[in-house]
Design an enzyme around this catalytic site. Sequence first.
Site, PDB file in Angstrom:
ATOM      1  N   LYS A 183       6.840  -6.463  15.522  1.00 36.51           N
ATOM      2  CA  LYS A 183       7.218  -5.662  14.358  1.00 36.51           C
ATOM      3  C   LYS A 183       7.609  -4.254  14.805  1.00 36.51           C
ATOM      4  CE  LYS A 183       3.252  -6.365  12.482  1.00 36.51           C
ATOM      5  NZ  LYS A 183       2.076  -6.475  11.587  1.00 36.51           N
ATOM      6  N   THR A 214       2.786   2.450   2.074  1.00 32.04           N
ATOM      7  CA  THR A 214       2.972   1.285   2.945  1.00 32.04           C
ATOM      8  C   THR A 214       1.637   0.665   3.346  1.00 32.04           C
ATOM      9  OG1 THR A 214       3.069   2.765   4.862  1.00 32.04           O
ATOM     10  CG2 THR A 214       5.178   2.115   3.863  1.00 32.04           C
ATOM     11  N   GLY A 216      -1.101  -1.836   3.763  1.00 35.01           N
ATOM     12  CA  GLY A 216      -1.150  -3.289   3.661  1.00 35.01           C
ATOM     13  C   GLY A 216       0.102  -4.010   4.087  1.00 35.01           C
ATOM     14  N   THR A 217       1.064  -3.304   4.703  1.00 32.73           N
ATOM     15  CA  THR A 217       2.312  -3.989   5.069  1.00 32.73           C
ATOM     16  C   THR A 217       2.066  -5.096   6.096  1.00 32.73           C
ATOM     17  OG1 THR A 217       2.726  -2.183   6.636  1.00 32.73           O
ATOM     18  CG2 THR A 217       3.900  -2.104   4.539  1.00 32.73           C
ATOM     19  N   GLY A 218       1.261  -4.812   7.125  1.00 37.94           N
ATOM     20  CA  GLY A 218       1.020  -5.819   8.161  1.00 37.94           C
ATOM     21  C   GLY A 218       0.281  -7.030   7.628  1.00 37.94           C
ATOM     22  N   CYS A 219      -0.763  -6.775   6.836  1.00 35.87           N
ATOM     23  CA  CYS A 219      -1.513  -7.879   6.222  1.00 35.87           C
ATOM     24  C   CYS A 219      -0.602  -8.728   5.346  1.00 35.87           C
ATOM     25  CB  CYS A 219      -2.652  -7.323   5.360  1.00 35.87           C
ATOM     26  SG  CYS A 219      -3.822  -6.251   6.213  1.00 35.87           S
TER      27      CYS A 219
END
Length: 275
Positions: A183, A214, A216-219
């Site tokens: 990412k 932003t 929580g974007t990865g989760c």
Amino acid sequence: MPGFPSPPIALTIAGSDSSGGAGIQADLKSFSALGVFGASVITAITAQNTRTVAAVEPVSPAMIAAQIDTVFGDLDVRAVKIGMLGGPDVITVVADRLTALLAANPIPVVLDPVMVAKSGDPLLPDEAVSALRERLIPLATVLTPNLPEAARLLDRAPAQTPDEMRAQGKALCALGATHVLMKGGHASGETCTDLLIGAEPLTLTAPRQHTANTHGTGCSLSSAIAAGLAQGMTVPDAADRAHGWLQGAIAAADELAVGLGHGPVHHFHALWRQA
């Protein structure tokens, strides 16, 4: 009920975010937004908001094992997403239980190597990194590190170019992951590039969106990929759909205006506008 087919089921194994923007809460919202029923195994409880992680209390390994066994003993789980684990003892019990379960019933696993919260607070101690590398990466159908996480897993400096991202993604595949989604949100520039490394490589690009919301974007991205895999999609198709869906969730994040720090993305940006 007759006429209403059961939705596919995905399981998230992760920590709880009391502010609702990341962790278990973000995972379940992502599953629901994409038409998948979500089950959960909680690994830790955090006292967290959009500005800080004030406290973390781990769940005992025995309780984590019991949650995993109970869910798999009753539910037809089609995909697993793994997020925050907290320590080597938790990583070990999750790896042990999933290794046994997947031997009997292979299903896709999406591993998001959560190490640092959006606020900057550390979520994975140094002694747990080797356990994550050795025990869980080999179970991963898709590993979804951001650039600092990939660098920490490999003991390298963060990638600066697409070529360096590819090289690090291939190095992580060599540790056992079937696919690695590198990412690129932490890179500079007005275009964000994610690279899927594996048998079917894919490049995903999007304009950089300028918002503080932003959290929580990865989760959410890793859960959205797991949702697609639970629905029978290929890894490239699941990653492509998840990427597009998350871009919409980020674009609509400012509409929520939750909290005073890094607010959450808008998981239900498509559904709430239709209501």
